[in-house]
Design an enzyme around this catalytic site. Structure first.
Site, short mmCIF file in Angstrom:
data_model
loop_
_atom_site.label_atom_id
_atom_site.label_comp_id
_atom_site.label_asym_id
_atom_site.label_seq_id
_atom_site.Cartn_x
_atom_site.Cartn_y
_atom_site.Cartn_z
CG HIS A 213 26.36 37.51 38.10
ND1 HIS A 213 27.53 37.92 38.70
CD2 HIS A 213 26.73 37.00 36.90
CE1 HIS A 213 28.55 37.68 37.88
NE2 HIS A 213 28.10 37.11 36.80
CG HIS B 130 28.92 32.98 33.78
ND1 HIS B 130 29.07 33.84 32.71
CD2 HIS B 130 28.97 33.76 34.89
CE1 HIS B 130 29.20 35.08 33.16
NE2 HIS B 130 29.14 35.06 34.48
CD GLU C 241 32.38 35.83 36.89
OE1 GLU C 241 31.17 35.85 36.56
OE2 GLU C 241 33.12 36.83 36.78
#
Lengths: 134, 134
Positions: free
Chosen positions: A7, A79, A130
């Site tokens: 994502h 992010h 991430e």
């Protein structure tokens, strides 16, 4: 090491307004908001054919995205989350390369119930990365 | 309206160093740099299984990303590009919804040789959105 982009996270000041813009103006498929008090966010998933965007609004006083929103009051891209097959192997390789893992260096259970780590944006040209073990 | 995420663009101050970090530290498949003088950028493609990241370094004095890098000297996430089937239909629907298209409102030929438009980040919660007709 890097697998799929799981994502892209976007912090927004008003998740209801942002959901409406992505659904109605941009014509995307948008989930209902989910409150995740243990992660300090309310999240809405924008489902695209090949990945998803997560709209995040701070929830509670200790939200980890409150400072970002204070610095970027309109919101902004926060992010990118990449999938990895083995987060401990990824962590060890990254640390051996000199990259810094945020927090205590141990994976935490993320908002999707899977182990995650965040890498220091200074080591990756201003991008907060991430990693999520899938 | 929104189709696949075609790419996420990240502006970096040093594309050789960024390429090395994505290739060696993050273990991704990274292209050779391509200079695109007519777009004012040097670009490297980071190929992920489901989409790609484009690393961009300013090229020339009139680079459209020079101001972003001046404001974010470490670099940072710059825009998200979504594919659309019909860019003129998308543009007309967006304008009718009150969203602002950057420039003169007409699609330009983008770095991939296809028609593109950029939407005003103030209308989308601080995120610069590119639409590309595929």
């Amino acid at each position: 090491m890097l697998g799929r982009i799981n994502h892209i996270a976007i912090v927004v000041p008003d998740i209801a307004a942002a959901s409406k813009a992505y659904r109605e103006t941009l014509g995307a498929t948008v989930s209902q908001p989910q409150t995740l008090p243990e992660h300090g966010v309310t999240v809405v998933f924008v489902e695209l054919p090949n990945t998803k965007v997560e709209l995040l609004e701070p929830l509670g006083e200790a939200s980890p995205i409150a400072a970002f929103l204070a610095k970027n009051p309109d919101g902004g891209m926060h992010h990118i989350c990449y999938e990895v097959a083995d987060i401990l192997a990824a962590r060890d390789k990254l640390v051996a390369s000199g990259a810094r893992v945020l927090g205590n260096g141990e994976p935490k259970i993320g908002a999707h119930g899977k182990p995650v780590l965040f890498l220091h944006p200074k080591d990756f040209f201003g991008t907060l990365i991430e990693l999520e073990q899938v």
